[in-house]
Design an enzyme around this catalytic site. Structure first.
Site, short mmCIF file in Angstrom:
data_model
loop_
_atom_site.label_atom_id
_atom_site.label_comp_id
_atom_site.label_asym_id
_atom_site.label_seq_id
_atom_site.Cartn_x
_atom_site.Cartn_y
_atom_site.Cartn_z
CG ASP A 22 46.06 47.86 43.92
OD1 ASP A 22 46.07 48.88 44.63
OD2 ASP A 22 45.08 47.51 43.24
NE ARG B 139 40.06 47.76 34.82
CZ ARG B 139 39.82 48.36 35.97
NH1 ARG B 139 39.17 47.73 36.93
NH2 ARG B 139 40.24 49.59 36.19
CD GLU C 33 38.47 34.19 45.60
OE1 GLU C 33 38.62 35.42 45.64
OE2 GLU C 33 38.50 33.45 46.62
CB SER D 81 34.37 4.57 52.19
OG SER D 81 35.59 4.77 52.87
#
Length: 615
Positions: A413, A308, A356, A31
């Site tokens: 939720d 938060r 993310e 490689s």
């Protein structure tokens, strides 16, 4: 160097890759051999780097995304005079700087740990973002990547983000050698297949014979002159190039060459070429980033504030005091409250959208440039980027992560949005710090404290409002806890964090009315845990009941249990946690259904006290 000298340097890099792997008895020489000409041209003609001053602000940044090709990188270091032949032969030995996959923990010229494929380009995007938006010193970021890792979705998160940000200081060098670990790659030597994909994301592309050093030289020059777009140089190469018995052959990945001496002879023998790498330009040093006393926001006891919200306000205040603080978010800044920072410090705010992996990688890349990043999203969504968090730890990166909407207390939720694994996930990261505040003043203090942490910091925040129980002058050292109720008559200890702290306090009041005194500990520092306070509570009450808005595996209960894993007598331990799959319900209904509200805590405590007095 002229054409012949460049080709000769490529052969030297191949020879030294073969020799290093042969000495170690392991490694990935084939490689390394495929990309040797690419590295030779980059090193001799285009890289600007002072190996004596790896911190030089004008240095280009080289990321070896195909980290298994480390023999090639180390051979290049030798050619540049950074290491010698003797050290090259320590490859993969105990205590050597030359690990199987390079890490910045050992080598000052390595930007980030690689080896988990698909990470180098996303981190390179972070470094390039810092160069464009923060450093302004003109350095380039070169990322050598393999074709196999282009199957990783994180590569295409990086590709889209780089084009969106017009990172013309970023070049991806794709070593298309056709062969992966177990056989051919998805697209083989179809360079156009890769080019079409990069072009679709907005990149400038150059297809080239990766063993034609003049063509490679022109491709690098084209990348340097391209404005407004990142460039992908897509190079057709042969794995094991130059040695007939291994060239373009399957089944040889990750193995030293069987006849290393013969291979070295076939490659023309050992060489001692020395490359004078171009010096970086004389640019100003990284400007001194201002620091001032942090004027943290405060709240009066009795108010109800979501942690938060406190995080967002505290981060904005920290950004005002410290010019090295940056914020990143995954397109949920209105929920995580990172938007408060964005409004006050837009030049240091990075919107990563719903990507993310790229967000964490960008934080790692920005951290390599001396900044203190805070990256936030829902706690549940950080699971998607866990490999990047793990590799950030391998890199020794200093990044702070914030997971909001943790636990069943978010309410209606439902479970897809609930972080119920995050404490376990983050506690398992080497050298991490895990914090779970319960009120606004505590949150603000811990946000500021995180700026001075080493390694990976994690702060868990809540969606719903919780009562402010601490005054603004209260201190919250990392590794500490707070004893909120205590007496000489305590019959057990409740250990809580975050949303379960007010529930535990309510339960303690209920129990006291029934003549049962209990101790209450706010274990806001989940890692490192306050062993001393837990030990004292165990000695006083001999029974600890942990209550957490998290699955029972790996969270608060396990952190407490591990505090007694030193051989001392273990107290009676019991735990309340989320043991079922939640549905949609109000926050109060969720806590009750999970058996972690005040009523459930009081009932469990009574049962434990009754059991404790049964003869």
């Amino acid at each position: 160097m002229n054409t012949g000298e460049l080709a000769d340097l490529g052969q030297q890099l191949r020879v030294d890759s073969v020799r290093a792997a042969a000495a170690a008895g392991s490694g990935h020489p084939t490689s390394s051999m495929s990309a040797a000409d690419l590295m030779a041209v980059l090193l001799a003609h285009h890289l600007r780097y002072d190996f004596d001053r790896p911190e030089h602000p004008g240095n280009d940044r080289l990321v070896l995304s195909k980290g298994h090709a480390s023999p090639l990188l180390y051979a290049a270091y030798k050619a540049a005079g950074a290491i010698d032949d003797e050290e090259l032969f320590t490859f993969r030995e105990l205590g050597s700087r030359l690990e199987g996959h390079p890490t910045p923990q050992r080598l000052p010229w390595v930007e980030t740990a690689t080896g988990s494929l698909g990470q180098g380009l996303p981190v390179g995007v972070g470094i390039a973002l810092s160069g464009k938006r923060l450093d302004h010193t003109g350095y380039r970021v070169w990322v050598l990547t393999g074709d196999s890792e282009l199957a990783e979705g994180s590569v295409w998160e990086a590709a889209e983000h780089a084009a969106h940000e017009h990172l013309d200081n970023l070049t991806a060098i794709v070593d298309v050698n056709r062969l992966g670990q177990r056989g051919p790659t998805r697209h083989g030597h179809d360079l156009d297949a890769y080019a079409r994909r990069f072009q679709a994301f907005g990149w400038h592309t150059v297809e080239v014979d990766g063993h034609d050093v003049d063509a490679v030289d022109r491709a690098f020059a084209e990348a340097r002159s391209t404005a407004g777009q990142p460039t992908a140089i897509i190079a057709r190469t042969l794995k094991g190039k130059g040695v007939h018995s291994v060239e373009d052959r399957e089944g040889l990945h990750g193995k030293p060459l069987p006849e290393a001496e013969d291979a070295v002879a076939e490659l023309g023998g050992e060489r001692t070429l020395r490359v004078e790498v171009h010096e970086p330009p004389a640019v100003r040093a990284l400007h001194s980033m201002s620091t001032a006393p942090v004027g943290l926001p405060t709240w009066a006891t009795g108010e109800e504030i979501a942690t938060r919200d406190a995080y967002g306000h505290a981060l904005a205040a920290l950004g005002s005091a410290r010019g090295d603080v940056v914020a990143l978010d995954g397109e949920v800044g209105d929920s995580t409250r990172a938007e408060y920072f964005a409004k006050e410090h837009p030049d240091r705010y990075f919107e990563c959208y719903i990507a993310e992996q790229q967000m964490i990688a960008a934080a790692v890349g920005i951290a390599t440039r001396g900044r203190v990043p805070y990256a936030s999203t829902f706690a549940a969504f950080l699971t998607r980027a866990y490999d990047f968090i793990r590799m950030a730890s391998v890199s020794g990166a200093r990044i702070n992560l914030v997971g909001s909407h943790a636990g069943v207390s978010i309410g209606q939720d439902g479970p897809s949005q609930m972080g119920l694994e995050d404490l376990a996930m983050m506690r398992a990261v080497h050298g991490s710090t895990v914090l779970h505040p319960c009120d606004a003043n505590q949150t603000a203090r811990l946000v500021a404290a995180m700026a001075g942490l080493d390694g990976i910091g994690y702060l868990r925040t809540l969606r719903g409002k919780t009562p402010v129980i601490y005054g603004p002058e209260e201190e919250f050292p990392v590794g500490g806890s707070k004893v909120l109720r205590a007496s000489g008559r305590d019959r057990l200890t409740l250990v809580a964090a975050g949303a379960t702290v007010p529930e535990a306090l309510t339960a303690a009041d209920t129990l006291a009315a029934d003549g049962i005194d209990v101790r209450v500990i706010d274990l806001y520092s989940v890692k490192p845990v306050d062993r001393h306070t837990l030990h004292r509570a165990a000695e006083a009450t001999d029974c600890l009941l942990t209550v957490e808005d998290h699955h029972p595996e790996g969270g608060l209960g396990d952190a407490v249990a591990e505090a007694f894993a030193d051989g001392r007598p273990v107290p009676r331990l019991a735990r309340l946690a989320v043991r079922t799959m939640p549905g949609s319900a109000s926050p109060e209904e969720q806590l009750h259904a999970a058996g972690i509200d005040a009523e459930a805590i009081a009932a469990a405590a009574k049962l434990l006290v009754e059991e404790a007095i049964v003869p």
